[in-house]
Design a protein around this motif. Structure first.
Motif, PDB file in Angstrom:
ATOM      1  N   ASN A   1       0.827  -1.208   0.000  1.00 31.29           N
ATOM      2  CA  ASN A   1       0.000   0.000   0.000  1.00 31.29           C
ATOM      3  C   ASN A   1       0.861   1.258   0.000  1.00 31.29           C
ATOM      4  N   ALA A   2       1.933   1.233   0.797  1.00 35.83           N
ATOM      5  CA  ALA A   2       2.832   2.390   0.853  1.00 35.83           C
ATOM      6  C   ALA A   2       3.535   2.601  -0.491  1.00 35.83           C
ATOM      7  N   ALA A   3       3.914   1.498  -1.145  1.00 36.96           N
ATOM      8  CA  ALA A   3       4.568   1.596  -2.456  1.00 36.96           C
ATOM      9  C   ALA A   3       3.618   2.187  -3.498  1.00 36.96           C
ATOM     10  N   CYS A   4       2.336   1.798  -3.435  1.00 34.91           N
ATOM     11  CA  CYS A   4       1.327   2.394  -4.332  1.00 34.91           C
ATOM     12  C   CYS A   4       1.229   3.895  -4.092  1.00 34.91           C
ATOM     13  N   ALA A   5       1.154   4.274  -2.818  1.00 40.54           N
ATOM     14  CA  ALA A   5       1.063   5.694  -2.479  1.00 40.54           C
ATOM     15  C   ALA A   5       2.303   6.442  -2.972  1.00 40.54           C
TER      16      ALA A   5
END
Length: 414
Positions: free
Chosen positions: A246-250
């Motif tokens: 999720n952090a990588a997507c953000a």
């Protein structure tokens, strides 16, 4: 209110005509505001929270629209900026009761106009319109918009976003979205609508990725495919390996925003991820014994939860309190959770969609485990606490409705 009866509705109940007509009557709020639209099965709420946190740390005024709420409907409609980032309120920036009532009053004539034509706006559609009016009135710089269900026919897809983020897709809501990854991915891909959009795609199973890539290529878009391993150095407030995705997507979405001229420093990204709060997702609400609440409501989420529990509490005794919604794949959600505990307390929320476990069903699913059936969440929590020693860990999961009731029992509702 479709949210109360998802297992009774048909795919044909969903379309965008009502919302688009209502938006036209409202002079199309948000058409001048940048919208980031996020769909997926897992992690879309966490990804929304991370993006909103980063953007607010960068000095922007951010409208954040998510669902469902845990305690009060106000939580779904929030404005984050530097003025409230350090608030002690779990749901800081939520629309006030007065503003909610005032804007709902503004919406009454539009709701009536739609009804006069023989159609009815749903609960979620009204809230989506309300959020749009509020964000426009408050002159936000950017809106982070989470889909409610699916994507293509979700009320949030009536707006024109300039960026789409697709988090991991798995089987969920199969009666409405389709019973294969390919069908579900087609629904999620519906938020990718025009060639000028930026698109970020999380790691996916091959069937889902093929559909998403095909949609992008049809429109002449080169999507940004996320590789979470490149971001292992990120420090994230939310626990669990899955939060790295999720952090990588953000992070990838923020990079695309920077290419479009948004001024976002590495410090804002770092602080945004370190300080992000997203209640009900591996949230520790009590110590001694530790109580963790996590709204893992589908097989992919319960698998991720089981892994996080084993990573975080590998030498601790686990007591599991579990309650699910009736429209879920009950056995599939339970399967990975059996690995983390020998003591399982089954319960049900007050919500109309809650599943009632029978003795026969529980025996079939948890054959070699000690299980207890309880009538409500208060009874389940009381039983769990009576069985727990101070070094044990109580994991509460299965649905956000269960999570909400336990949070209220522990008196941490804001």
């Amino acid at each position: 209110n479709f949210e109360h009866k998802l297992n009774q509705i048909k795919p044909t109940d969903f379309h965008l005509d009502r919302v688009k007509e209502a938006l036209a009557l409202l002079n199309n709020p948000l058409q001048e505001i940048k919208i980031i639209h996020i769909a997926g099965t897992k992690g879309k709420g966490s990804t929304c929270a991370m993006m909103a946190s980063i953007l607010a740390h960068a000095g922007l005024k951010v409208g954040l629209y998510t669902s469902p709420h845990l305690h009060q409907v106000n939580e779904r409609i929030r404005i984050l900026d530097k003025s409230n980032l350090h608030s002690s309120d779990d749901f800081y920036g939520s629309i006030s009761e007065d503003d909610l009532a005032r804007i709902l009053s503004q919406l009454r004539p539009v709701i009536a106009a739609i009804e006069n034509k023989g159609s009815f706006l749903t609960y979620f559609e009204v809230l989506t319109l309300l959020a749009a009016l509020y964000f426009q009135e408050q002159q936000v710089d950017v809106v982070v918009l989470e889909t409610g269900l699916g994507g293509r026919l979700d009320a949030t897809n009536a707006f024109d976003a300039f960026m789409a983020v697709i988090t991991p897709i798995s089987l969920d809501h199969v009666k409405i979205l389709g019973n294969s990854l390919k069908q579900i991915a087609k629904e999620k891909a519906g938020i990718i609508k025009h060639s000028s959009m930026d698109v970020v795609i999380a790691p996916q199973e091959e069937a889902a990725m093929d559909v998403l890539k095909e949609r992008c290529y049809e429109l002449g878009i080169t999507p940004k495919i996320v590789h979470p391993m490149l971001y292992k150095q990120l420090s994230i407030a939310l626990k669990g390996d899955h939060q790295l995705t999720n952090a990588a997507c953000a992070f990838e979405a923020i990079n695309l925003l920077k290419e479009r001229g948004f001024k976002i420093s590495m410090e804002a990204i770092s602080e945004g991820l370190k300080q992000v709060r997203w209640q009900g997702r591996f949230e520790i609400i009590q110590e001694k014994p530790v109580i963790v609440v996590d709204g893992a409501h589908n097989p992919a989420s319960s698998t991720a939860l089981a892994k996080t529990v084993l990573d975080e509490y590998q030498d601790r005794r686990i007591i599991l309190i579990l309650g699910l919604s009736a429209d879920k794949d009950i056995k599939a959600v339970c399967e990975p959770l059996k690995l983390i505990s020998d003591t399982i307390i089954l319960t049900q929320a007050k919500h109309p969609r809650s599943h009632h476990f029978t003795q026969t069903e529980a025996k079939e699913i948890f054959a070699d485990k000690k299980f207890h059936l309880t009538h409500n969440v208060q009874e389940a929590l009381k039983l769990g606490l009576s069985k727990a020693k101070k070094d044990d860990v109580i994991i509460v999961t299965g649905s956000l409705f269960i999570v909400a009731e336990v949070r209220e029992c522990i008196n941490i509702k804001d």
